[in-house]
Write an enzyme that holds these catalytic residues in place. Structure first.
Site, PDB file in Angstrom:
ATOM      1  CE1 TYR A 299       6.396  48.633  44.226  1.00 10.98           C
ATOM      2  CE2 TYR A 299       4.470  49.259  45.505  1.00 10.98           C
ATOM      3  CZ  TYR A 299       5.790  48.849  45.444  1.00 10.98           C
ATOM      4  OH  TYR A 299       6.515  48.690  46.595  1.00 10.98           O
TER       5      TYR A 299
ATOM      6  CG  ASN B  15      18.915  46.946  41.618  1.00 10.58           C
ATOM      7  OD1 ASN B  15      18.839  47.577  42.665  1.00 10.58           O
ATOM      8  ND2 ASN B  15      20.004  46.896  40.890  1.00 10.58           N
TER       9      ASN B  15
ATOM     10  CG  HIS C 230      14.603  43.690  47.920  1.00  7.61           C
ATOM     11  ND1 HIS C 230      15.423  44.777  48.112  1.00  7.61           N
ATOM     12  CD2 HIS C 230      14.818  42.888  49.002  1.00  7.61           C
ATOM     13  CE1 HIS C 230      16.106  44.635  49.245  1.00  7.61           C
ATOM     14  NE2 HIS C 230      15.756  43.497  49.793  1.00  7.61           N
TER      15      HIS C 230
ATOM     16  CB  CYS D 239      -8.638  32.487  42.453  1.00  8.92           C
ATOM     17  SG  CYS D 239      -7.820  33.910  43.192  1.00  8.92           S
TER      18      CYS D 239
ATOM     19  CB  THR E 262      23.847  47.654  47.584  1.00 12.04           C
ATOM     20  OG1 THR E 262      22.984  47.607  48.719  1.00 12.04           O
ATOM     21  CG2 THR E 262      24.859  46.535  47.675  1.00 12.04           C
ATOM     22  CB  SER E 263      24.567  51.982  51.139  1.00 12.90           C
ATOM     23  OG  SER E 263      23.169  52.099  51.031  1.00 12.90           O
TER      24      SER E 263
END
Ligand SMILES: [Zn+2]
Length: 274
Positions: free
Chosen positions: A72, A108, A127, A172, A212-213
């Site tokens: 990432y 995106n 997302h 935390c 977008t598909s």
């Protein structure tokens, strides 16, 4: 076709309803961000080469959290170098023009819509966003920006002691995860605006799909909802996708264009008719 576009825009403007945009990887590709579903997304761990659909899972994160973080941070580094394009800027102009009638739903995670100038209130990142993290144990249901000291990675780089020290929950001190929706996870309202998106779809007078598909579930639901409500759908794509048929049958149209070009054509039409 151009006249049909005029009719659609005039029809929408007479309703004073919501204009919803749904964007995907196509618009980011024009800012040189690869889709990561293709070869760019493959990632080597030891001697194994993992497919993006294996890396982007909670299962993999449980097994190899530092490898998933490294992947990432590599992707984040690519996004960090990217700049918004004229398609992103057209969407900023639409928001300025329409105010509360405007909603942008994006798949995106690269932050380019917000960087271009769309407002966080009207930009729903269904997302997630690769520049944010959240607590694995969810001590608080919130997201945090990645610490500014965190750098992007190159292929072959490793997770470092510095990364280990920085990637901790600010509340935390427990482990954190990227703020993205993984393939083996479900949409929800708090992080991914599931119900808001479906409500927007019900209230939409015109839906514009760009780049977008329809490979994922919520975008499909949004398109189906607008279609069931008999509202027009404009599909901007460089090739026919599963959204071609609903666009044409809804009384909308298919604009066979790159996102940048298609959005600029649409913006010009709105400006001419407002
Ligand atoms: Zn926490």
């Amino acid at each position: 076709m151009v006249d049909r576009l005029k009719e659609i825009v005039e029809g929408f403007l007479s309703t004073k309803s919501r204009l919803t945009f749904l964007t995907g990887a196509g618009i980011s590709a024009e800012s040189n961000i690869p889709t990561f579903r293709g070869p760019e997304g493959y990632w080597k761990v030891g001697s194994n080469n993992y497919h993006p659909q294996e890396m982007a899972t909670y299962r993999m994160f449980q097994q190899r959290p530092e490898e998933v973080w490294t992947w990432y941070l590599y992707r984040m580094g690519i996004c960090k170098k990217a700049l918004p394009n004229s398609g992103h800027l057209a969407l900023v102009a639409f928001e300025q023009m329409l105010g509360d009638q405007f909603t942008l739903i994006t798949q995106n995670v690269d932050n380019l819509h917000l960087l271009a100038g769309n407002s966080p209130e009207r930009t729903w990142q269904i997302h997630g966003n690769i520049f944010f993290m959240r607590c694995v144990s969810e001590c608080k249901e919130r997201v945090y920006p990645l610490p500014f000291e965190i750098d992007g990675k190159n292929k072959g780089d490793h997770f470092t002691e510095k990364d280990r020290g920085l990637l901790k929950c600010p509340d935390c001190s427990g482990p954190v995860r990227p703020h993205v929706l993984w393939f083996d996870e479900s949409y929800n309202e708090n992080y991914y605006r599931l119900y808001s998106s479906l409500k927007a779809a019900r209230e939409t007078g015109l839906l514009v799909v760009a780049g977008t598909s329809g490979a994922t579930n919520l975008p499909n639901q949004i398109v189906n909802e607008v279609f069931r409500n008999l509202k027009p759908i404009i599909d901007i794509n460089i090739e026919q996708s599963p959204f071609f048929v609903p666009a044409v049958k809804s009384g909308g149209l298919f604009l066979e264009q790159k996102s940048t070009v298609g959005l600029e054509i649409l913006l010009e039409k709105f400006r001419a008719l407002l």
